[in-house]
Motif scaffolding. Structure first.
Motif, PDB file in Angstrom:
ATOM      1  N   LEU A 113       0.812  -1.223   0.000  1.00 55.51           N
ATOM      2  CA  LEU A 113       0.000   0.000   0.000  1.00 55.51           C
ATOM      3  C   LEU A 113       0.844   1.270   0.000  1.00 55.51           C
ATOM      4  O   LEU A 113       0.590   2.205  -0.760  1.00 55.51           O
ATOM      5  N   LYS A 114       1.845   1.332   0.853  1.00 57.95           N
ATOM      6  CA  LYS A 114       2.650   2.559   0.983  1.00 57.95           C
ATOM      7  C   LYS A 114       3.280   2.932  -0.361  1.00 57.95           C
ATOM      8  O   LYS A 114       3.250   4.103  -0.778  1.00 57.95           O
ATOM      9  N   LYS A 115       3.822   1.961  -1.067  1.00 50.05           N
ATOM     10  CA  LYS A 115       4.422   2.228  -2.359  1.00 50.05           C
ATOM     11  C   LYS A 115       3.363   2.662  -3.372  1.00 50.05           C
ATOM     12  O   LYS A 115       3.590   3.584  -4.172  1.00 50.05           O
ATOM     13  N   ALA A 116       2.207   2.030  -3.343  1.00 58.15           N
ATOM     14  CA  ALA A 116       1.130   2.393  -4.254  1.00 58.15           C
ATOM     15  C   ALA A 116       0.674   3.831  -4.024  1.00 58.15           C
ATOM     16  O   ALA A 116       0.395   4.576  -4.978  1.00 58.15           O
ATOM     17  N   LEU A 117       0.596   4.240  -2.772  1.00 56.64           N
ATOM     18  CA  LEU A 117       0.223   5.621  -2.457  1.00 56.64           C
ATOM     19  C   LEU A 117       1.265   6.603  -2.994  1.00 56.64           C
ATOM     20  O   LEU A 117       0.923   7.619  -3.593  1.00 56.64           O
TER      21      LEU A 117
END
Length: 239
Positions: free
Chosen positions: A231-235
């Motif tokens: 998630l963090k990378k996608a954000l």
């Protein structure tokens, strides 16, 4: 751009609703997985129907009624005590393994996070406390305050108000920025993702099963991930 505000769906996204299967195996044997899926599907159906009918009953009642339906459909004559045991277990279901490390990483980055659920606030508080992840959140927002359920657009507006955010119009009917920040829903439920995007938020779909299908409505998630640790990378890639 400023950091996002994240609204995490609870049931099925952070919390494993099928964590009850082991207990069900002792009650219904080989039908445990089917029973659990039937219970979950009917639970959601009852929230949709009650929302459309404007005949509200809280999530716990929808869960109880769906349990009764599953018993009748699958011809399982569970005792009152067994049914209560299952309902009690639903308040202490486990978190998925990828949840805590993800929440920790996001918290360390200073990202605001809220639990956003069809469940009542007290039930969600109990669930998150038992799973050991309550303290990662800046607050809990329940649709119970609105006497409706996702994907009613009003409940997403309610989240934004509770998160002290204001939608800013983009001039084309869309609104993705909130008080200088991006408002995101994180959910494994495609109806929830579509509902949030339709209400002007961004949304990440967590495809927890390789067999999961995103509803083909022509509305795509802002991001798709297979594990919350992505998630963090996608954000970061979309900001």
């Amino acid at each position: 751009m400023s950091k996002p505000i994240l609204a995490f769906d609870i049931y099925g996204t952070l919390i494993n609703v099928h964590g009850v299967v082991e207990q069900l195996q002792n009650m219904v044997g080989d039908q445990a997985t089917l029973f659990s899926q039937t219970w979950r599907d009917k639970q959601l159906e009852y929230t949709f129907r009650r929302g459309l009918m404007q005949n509200y009953a809280n999530f716990a009642i929808c869960t109880r009624d769906a349990l009764e339906y599953a018993c009748q459909l699958l011809k399982q004559d569970l005792s009152t005590q067994q049914k209560q045991q299952l309902l009690d277990t639903y308040r202490t279901l486990p978190a998925f393994d990828d949840v805590e490390p993800t929440l920790q990483a996001l918290k360390d980055s200073g990202i605001a996070m809220f639990g956003f659920s069809n469940g009542s606030a007290d039930a969600v508080e109990t669930l998150l406390q038992h799973a050991g992840i309550h303290d990662y959140f800046d607050g809990i927002v329940s649709v119970d305050d609105m006497k409706s359920f996702k994907p009613n657009p009003g409940v997403y507006s309610h989240f934004l108000r509770q998160a002290k955010a204001q939608l800013e119009s983009q001039g084309d009917g869309q609104a993705t920025h909130v008080g200088g920040q991006n408002a995101w829903l994180i959910s494994s439920n495609s109806f929830d993702v579509i509902g949030a995007i339709s209400a002007g938020m961004r949304a990440a779909w967590v495809k927890r099963s390789p067999d999961a299908v995103f509803d083909p409505w022509g509305i795509e998630p802002t991001a798709q991930i297979h594990n919350l640790t992505e998630l963090k990378k996608a954000l970061e890639q979309t900001l």
